[in-house]
Write an enzyme that holds these catalytic residues in place. Sequence first.
Site, short mmCIF file in Angstrom:
data_model
loop_
_atom_site.label_atom_id
_atom_site.label_comp_id
_atom_site.label_asym_id
_atom_site.label_seq_id
_atom_site.Cartn_x
_atom_site.Cartn_y
_atom_site.Cartn_z
N ASP A 126 38.94 43.72 33.16
CA ASP A 126 40.04 42.83 33.48
C ASP A 126 41.38 43.54 33.28
O ASP A 126 41.49 44.50 32.51
CB ASP A 126 40.01 41.59 32.58
CG ASP A 126 38.88 40.63 32.96
OD1 ASP A 126 38.28 40.83 34.03
OD2 ASP A 126 38.61 39.70 32.18
N LYS A 176 42.68 39.62 37.57
CA LYS A 176 43.27 38.56 38.37
C LYS A 176 44.67 38.28 37.84
O LYS A 176 44.94 38.38 36.65
CB LYS A 176 42.42 37.29 38.30
CG LYS A 176 41.02 37.46 38.89
CD LYS A 176 40.22 36.19 38.77
CE LYS A 176 38.89 36.31 39.47
NZ LYS A 176 38.04 37.34 38.87
N MET A 211 46.29 29.41 29.35
CA MET A 211 46.97 29.17 30.63
C MET A 211 48.18 30.06 30.76
O MET A 211 48.67 30.62 29.78
CB MET A 211 47.41 27.70 30.74
CG MET A 211 48.38 27.28 29.63
SD MET A 211 48.82 25.54 29.71
CE MET A 211 49.61 25.45 31.31
#
Length: 499
Positions: free
Chosen positions: A266, A288, A401
């Site tokens: 990642d 991402k 988040m």
Amino acid sequence: MSGRYGHQPNRHLPTPVSAPLFPLFADLQGRRVLVVGGGPVAERKTEALLHAGALPSVGAPDLTPRLLAWYEAGRIEWIDGRFDPHWLSGVWLVVAATDDADVNRAVAAAADASHVFANVVDDRELSTFQVPAIVERGPLQVAISSGGGAPMLARHLRRQLETLLDDSWASLAELFTRQRRRIRQRFPQTAERRRFFEKLLAGPLPRLYRQRLHAQAEQHFLAVLDEHATTARGSVAVVGAGPGDAGLLTLNALRAMNEADVILHDRLVSEDVLRLGRRDATYIEVGKSATGHSTRQDDIHALMLEHARTGKRVVRLKGGDPFVFGRGGEELEFLRTHGIPYEVVPGITAAVACAAYAGIPLTHRDHAQSVKLVTAHCKDSFDTLDWQSLAQERQTLAVYMGVAGLEGLRDRLVAHGRAPSTPFALIENGSRRDQRVLTGTLADLPETARFHQVRSPALLVLGEVAALAGTLHWFGAPPVCAVAPTHSRNLPTPTLQAA
């Protein structure tokens, strides 16, 4: 996809403040090396050079009895006199081992002008190479260096390694050296050879050598060499990398990273963690991002399948824990569908690690009897959450988040009854060197994040326990009690019927 960072030719590891030395084992067999000085220190350096097969030339007006004996036996050359730059002609290295600082400086300057590496004993600044502390077991050598800054620490570590590495390591190194050509012929591919060695070293071979059963050890080696399958089957390990601090990796994670042929990692996996993987593995970033380039999940699946089908060991390295908002379950479903063997190595999820590094207990007998892990990356995911449950008091919310949704989060929680005065802690880069913790109350949450320009990776901890960050802080910079210059006073009226 070649190189350490496939798909990323412009990505580099950060340069340390003080660059490390480049480790180098020099072949000095039959090569001239100059030692300037004739005292006990020069004697020790000359002895090490003779052990390495070098041809030492010792330059000094006088020699110790032992150096003189070596000269008379024809083992060294003696240059009688004070240092002259011409002594450097034809040498590969020079060691300045005198007790005269001016002479040592002259040697270093002449070596630099002649492009000859120089070691000035006990002078890091003048040296262009350092002599490490060595643990030697036959052909196997372990070199330990502090870059010349803390030689006593290197020697201390050497003494510890001397007790850990018994003589069986010499036998293993001699066996593998003797059989090197045969092994390479049997296993021409690097990955095949590595698995062969792993099988040998995980089996009884080291024990047989420790027991001095050399004949049995040799027989076992030949048996494994004959039976080991040359057609390797690929596999995938889905590994949790934790939030950033490399010290939080599990031993199983380190094992998987050091056995990997390919590491798909990642974007937010820290450089400190990546450095612990195999140096010659292929590293491919498949992260991402809400704002930048992202790798689609289908493309990640395709990469795992492509490399595993060629017999490679693939590590899918994910920040935190792969089964906590990490889509690890989707990847296992894909691998199972395509018949690829897999394993899972859990990691410390961000809620646990970042809260701990911020001094925040997620549960506390006086403040919170439960914890809820929540992710809300977009408006659609907001609509699927049970806001009435999330707004209850005496519980902790750990919200994974981006910072873009904080206003909606604040408004919905207040609308469903959560007090605007509820403490929060925003933990940016949790567990890393640049960790930053902002504290405040729910009423000011989005404005505080905007004012202080909070960036991903950031974790929100909301609840009474967040107030403990100020008193239980122990890592990194102290928390900032952040009050935004202005904040919304038009908060939704608390109502359980609000959308």
